[in-house]
Design a protein around this motif. Structure first.
Motif, PDB file in Angstrom:
ATOM      1  N   MET A  93       3.833   0.026   8.185  1.00  0.00           N
ATOM      2  CA  MET A  93       4.123  -1.218   7.487  1.00  0.00           C
ATOM      3  C   MET A  93       3.884  -1.073   5.988  1.00  0.00           C
ATOM      4  SD  MET A  93       5.204  -4.215   7.949  1.00  0.00           S
ATOM      5  CE  MET A  93       5.269  -5.764   7.165  1.00  0.00           C
ATOM      6  N   GLU A  94       2.913  -0.250   5.601  1.00  0.00           N
ATOM      7  CA  GLU A  94       2.633  -0.064   4.178  1.00  0.00           C
ATOM      8  C   GLU A  94       3.814   0.551   3.441  1.00  0.00           C
ATOM      9  OE1 GLU A  94      -1.001   1.864   3.148  1.00  0.00           O
ATOM     10  OE2 GLU A  94      -2.119   0.759   4.661  1.00  0.00           O
ATOM     11  N   ALA A  95       4.563   1.394   4.118  1.00  0.00           N
ATOM     12  CA  ALA A  95       5.711   2.030   3.472  1.00  0.00           C
ATOM     13  C   ALA A  95       6.901   1.082   3.407  1.00  0.00           C
ATOM     14  CB  ALA A  95       6.093   3.292   4.236  1.00  0.00           C
ATOM     15  N   LEU A 152       6.734  -2.372   3.093  1.00  0.00           N
ATOM     16  CA  LEU A 152       6.503  -3.551   2.265  1.00  0.00           C
ATOM     17  C   LEU A 152       7.108  -3.432   0.874  1.00  0.00           C
ATOM     18  CD1 LEU A 152       5.289  -6.349   2.180  1.00  0.00           C
ATOM     19  CD2 LEU A 152       3.149  -5.329   1.409  1.00  0.00           C
ATOM     20  N   ASP A 158       1.530   7.641  -3.197  1.00  0.00           N
ATOM     21  CA  ASP A 158       0.203   7.303  -2.680  1.00  0.00           C
ATOM     22  C   ASP A 158      -0.196   5.918  -3.172  1.00  0.00           C
ATOM     23  OD1 ASP A 158      -2.286   7.352  -1.563  1.00  0.00           O
ATOM     24  OD2 ASP A 158      -3.146   8.760  -3.020  1.00  0.00           O
ATOM     25  N   PRO A 159      -0.166   4.906  -2.307  1.00  0.00           N
ATOM     26  CA  PRO A 159      -0.487   3.561  -2.757  1.00  0.00           C
ATOM     27  C   PRO A 159      -1.939   3.402  -3.178  1.00  0.00           C
ATOM     28  CG  PRO A 159       0.120   3.561  -0.415  1.00  0.00           C
ATOM     29  CD  PRO A 159       0.261   4.960  -0.921  1.00  0.00           C
ATOM     30  N   ALA A 160      -2.823   4.295  -2.749  1.00  0.00           N
ATOM     31  CA  ALA A 160      -4.229   4.189  -3.132  1.00  0.00           C
ATOM     32  C   ALA A 160      -4.422   4.467  -4.619  1.00  0.00           C
ATOM     33  CB  ALA A 160      -5.061   5.153  -2.302  1.00  0.00           C
ATOM     34  N   GLY A 205       2.099  -1.250  -8.172  1.00  0.00           N
ATOM     35  CA  GLY A 205       2.134  -1.761  -6.808  1.00  0.00           C
ATOM     36  C   GLY A 205       3.231  -2.773  -6.598  1.00  0.00           C
ATOM     37  N   LEU A 206       2.896  -3.841  -5.928  1.00  0.00           N
ATOM     38  CA  LEU A 206       3.901  -4.845  -5.553  1.00  0.00           C
ATOM     39  C   LEU A 206       4.480  -5.565  -6.755  1.00  0.00           C
ATOM     40  CD1 LEU A 206       2.380  -6.411  -2.319  1.00  0.00           C
ATOM     41  CD2 LEU A 206       4.249  -4.778  -2.545  1.00  0.00           C
TER      42      LEU A 206
END
Length: 98
Positions: A1-3, A5, A59-61, A68-69
Motif C-alpha cells: 500500500m505504501e508504494a 499511495l 525509500d520513503p523513510a 513525500g505526499l
C-alpha cells in the motif's frame, strides 16, 4: 500500500489540475475523457519528476516533507495541468486546420 499511495495521489491531483486547466481554457474544446486521461498521465509524470528532483527517491523513510505526499500532490497537479494544456492546444490546432 505504501508504494501505491503516491501514485493514487498523483493521479487524483493530476485529474484535478487537468480539470482546472480545461475549465480555464474553454476554447480548447476538449471533452471530459481527454481532460481526465491527460490529467492522470500528466499527474503521474509530474509527480515522479518532482519527487526525483526533490530527492524523494524510492525509500520513503528518507523522503523529506516535500519529497513525500505534498510533493506528489504538487507535482501531480502541475503535471496534469501542463499536459492537459498541451493536449488542449494540439486538439484546438487540429480543429482549426480541419
Amino acid at each position: 500500500m505504501e508504494a501505491l499511495l503516491p501514485i493514487i495521489v498523483q493521479v487524483i491531483t493530476g485529474v484535478i489540475g487537468g480539470q482546472a486547466v480545461g475549465a480555464a481554457f474553454k476554447t480548447a474544446a476538449m471533452g471530459q475523457l481527454p481532460k481526465i486521461l491527460a490529467g492522470a498521465v500528466g499527474g503521474v509524470g509530474g509527480g515522479a519528476i518532482l519527487g526525483s528532483l526533490l530527492g524523494g527517491g524510492a525509500d520513503p523513510a528518507t523522503a523529506g516533507a516535500l519529497g513525500g505526499l505534498l510533493g506528489d500532490a504538487v507535482g501531480g497537479a502541475g503535471g496534469g495541468a501542463i499536459l492537459t494544456a498541451i493536449v488542449g492546444a494540439v486538439m484546438g490546432a487540429m480543429n482549426k486546420s480541419a
